[in-house]
Write an enzyme that holds these catalytic residues in place. Sequence first.
Site, mmCIF file in Angstrom:
data_model
loop_
_atom_site.group_PDB
_atom_site.id
_atom_site.type_symbol
_atom_site.label_atom_id
_atom_site.label_comp_id
_atom_site.label_asym_id
_atom_site.label_seq_id
_atom_site.Cartn_x
_atom_site.Cartn_y
_atom_site.Cartn_z
ATOM 1 N N LYS A 115 3.746 -3.034 -5.141
ATOM 2 C CA LYS A 115 4.543 -2.583 -6.286
ATOM 3 C C LYS A 115 5.623 -3.609 -6.674
ATOM 4 C CE LYS A 115 3.230 2.128 -5.214
ATOM 5 N NZ LYS A 115 2.410 2.890 -6.093
ATOM 6 N N TYR A 120 0.098 8.167 2.538
ATOM 7 C CA TYR A 120 -0.944 7.415 1.837
ATOM 8 C C TYR A 120 -0.661 5.942 2.030
ATOM 9 C CZ TYR A 120 -3.866 5.643 -1.979
ATOM 10 O OH TYR A 120 -4.808 4.971 -2.725
ATOM 11 N N ASP A 180 5.307 1.033 6.130
ATOM 12 C CA ASP A 180 4.640 0.835 4.851
ATOM 13 C C ASP A 180 5.694 1.024 3.759
ATOM 14 O OD1 ASP A 180 3.253 0.823 2.543
ATOM 15 O OD2 ASP A 180 1.797 2.359 3.098
#
Length: 423
Positions: free
Chosen positions: A259, A138, A231
Amino acid sequence: MFSKDLFQESKKFIPGGVSSPVRAFEPYPFFVKKASGSKIYDVDGNKYIDHCLAYGPLILGHADPKVVREVSNQLTIGSAYGAPTENEIILAKEVVDRIPSAEMVRFVNSGGEATMSAIRLARGFTGKDKIIKFDGAYHGAHDYTLVKGKPGEACVPDTKGIPLDTAKNTYSVPFNDEEALSDLIQKDGDNIACLIMEVVMGNIGCIEPKKGFLEFVRKITEENNILLIFDEVITGFRLARGGAQEYYGVTPDLTTMGKIVGGGLPMGAFAGKKEIMELIAPNGPVYQAGTFSGNPISVQAGISTLKQLDDKFYKDLERKGNFLRSNIQSVIDEQGYNITPVGCGSMFQIYFNPAPVYNNEDAHNSDAKRFLRYFRALLKEGVFIPPSQFECNFISSAHTMEDLTQTAEAIEMALEVAFKKKG
Ligand SMILES: Cc1ncc(COP(=O)(O)O)c(C=O)c1O
Ligand SMILES: N[C@H](C=O)CCC(=O)O
């Protein structure tokens, strides 16, 4: 109002009653009243040890006093300027100093924005259109990667609303499968701009790369003029000071972050070699922009957080991770459950699946229904994890050894319920 009523009310005004789909679970999600350190409290009067931690950003736990103080100070002198600040340079230097692949960094507003921008940049740099991702990875809710496909074939949309024409520019191959990747690159490598990957697959649970896999990926992309994008929206500043690339010792061309880089506030970033990053507007021809990019509140939260994360911090966190994982392993061994605990650093999960889990297909062979019984039983025991077999659980520095012992005990009880020995 209680959570049950709030959920009914919320559903009238917010689709599904939540602002991101994973937050909805049966019969209704708890609504949060407040959080502090390792604990989160709901409006129904319950307290939970939090191992969801907002899906990863809260490496210091909730409302870290230093972050709160410094962010509050920043709030009093402005929350958005639409003009650059010195703090952006301080945070940029901090990122460049820590992340091995980073020579320059651009701040954005979310992890998804970071991956979307990095993919555009890779296309702009290489002059090629196609990209590769791994099955189940994702990279945010944008059109480039919310797709699925069989190895070697063009992808199709994984949600309504994405044009087939967009999806077909992406290939998807199984994680940890050198042969599938090599076959694809042999077939169409000349048209492939980049390979984007989660180094640890945190969106189908928690799957580490097999020994040698990252080195293989690095070599084959380099040999074929394909940019490698790590990522690190989850793993960045979580697995080590320099993220997963430091942890596993393999360096990509571009890195995406989110994050933790925003210290618990909305932010993302992408970074890489100067030669590539200089192509971004206003210097170069690859357009990228955002009203809130480099937002002073998020930037301050990022600085206040990263400054606390030194090598000792990661050693302590890894020790806590190992403590919890070994306790979970002991429970599983003692009770003879046919399930697979996984994790690294401060990340952990249990697959309700007896076999080793190397990729998306293995992960989906898990008994997701039994996982939900385990999740609900854990909540009753006062431990909150993400409500999905296909998410990862986290530990923060705010978690004490006492918290982790309680978590391990709760896991023991919850497994008994999930396997119907109890409850
Ligand atoms: C690996 C990874 N990349 C990208 C994203 C997207 O980040 P965001 O939700 O901030 O857009 C996420 C999580 O959401 C993620 O886990
Ligand atoms: N799996 C997602 C990212 O890590 C969870 C966050 C979300 O989409 O709400």
